[in-house]
Design an enzyme around this catalytic site. Sequence first.
Site, mmCIF file in Angstrom:
data_model
loop_
_atom_site.group_PDB
_atom_site.id
_atom_site.type_symbol
_atom_site.label_atom_id
_atom_site.label_comp_id
_atom_site.label_asym_id
_atom_site.label_seq_id
_atom_site.Cartn_x
_atom_site.Cartn_y
_atom_site.Cartn_z
ATOM 1 N N HIS A 20 -4.963 -5.355 -1.259
ATOM 2 C CA HIS A 20 -5.629 -5.234 0.040
ATOM 3 C C HIS A 20 -6.551 -6.426 0.280
ATOM 4 O O HIS A 20 -7.785 -6.314 0.304
ATOM 5 C CB HIS A 20 -6.396 -3.917 0.111
ATOM 6 N N GLU A 46 -1.882 -2.470 -7.845
ATOM 7 C CA GLU A 46 -3.059 -2.795 -7.049
ATOM 8 C C GLU A 46 -3.599 -1.500 -6.467
ATOM 9 O O GLU A 46 -2.908 -0.479 -6.464
ATOM 10 C CB GLU A 46 -2.704 -3.782 -5.931
ATOM 11 N N SER A 91 0.839 -1.190 0.000
ATOM 12 C CA SER A 91 0.000 0.000 0.000
ATOM 13 C C SER A 91 0.879 1.247 0.000
ATOM 14 O O SER A 91 1.680 1.439 -0.909
ATOM 15 C CB SER A 91 -0.972 -0.026 1.188
#
Length: 328
Positions: A298, A227, A123
């Site tokens: 995630h 992502e 992330s």
Amino acid sequence: MALPARLPAAATSRAKPPRLRTGDRVALVAPAGFYADQLDFQLVTEAMVAMGLVPVPQPHWKDRFGYLAGTDKNRAADLNAAFADRSVNAVMALRGGWGSQRMLPYLNWATIRANPKLLVGFSDITALHLAIQARAGFPTIHGPTAGSSWSKYSYAAFRDLAFDGKLPLYRNPIAEQDRLVQRQGRTQTLRPGKASGKLLGGNLTVLTSLVGTPWLPDFSGAILFLEDTDEAPYRIDRMLTQIGQAGILRRVAGVVFGQCTNCKPSDGSTSLFTLDEVLAQHLTPLGVPVYTGAMFGHIDNQFSLPVGCRAEIDADAGTIRLLEAPVA
């Protein structure tokens, strides 16, 4: 906010971090959002111990500065100290959020470059992964943060890389839904073929925010993996447009788009572009192998991807084969 007058040199090292072994000390840092819950932190330390590791919380992990885990300089100081400490074998981010990019100018790149260690997280930690590729050059691991749930699947994938230096073939596991045709865990081929190159990427939002800064590595010939989470398709469209017009997409040898968790139109409309349509519009014309749906992002069960190491993707089979270990 005063920044250093000079940017760090872009020299890189070919050295690899040492592999983890039972009893190794792992620094816990909070480079982005704050980590305030003591019980959650206890669960983190218990997870590290269950892995056979010794958690070493850095001094500012409990700080809070707005939505950040302390000031930029203090968060950077913890990361600098973790890399400088010869008794520390690896560095794990407690969580993501936002803030890693803010402290990049305060990192001691000479020290980081001279002390290759596995940095682990995903992330917002994408900013650190990519900056290390640009300024230090040793592999890091895009995988669970220290505060992730650490499912058995995720831990096994991480251990294969960090402890054992294996070269796994990543393929989404077969779902076991009560259906004649499985829906979960599917991959989709946008453009067939195989390609190999250095794995570079991570969170799309964070990567996009680094465009125009000195913290992005060269993507020429790379396997780009992406992502994201909680982004409407029009925002994914906007970000892919930006990195496309910045010249990143046309340089890569292949693309894998993993999970985009909860990436639906913000108003619930079905008349807008879907995420699949947006990805096809931007990625199919690149003329390189592309597939979507790989298990990173995630989600609880996720691959550990060694940023900066060579890999081969097969867009038809939906696989990532590692060709190079991230550890010595």
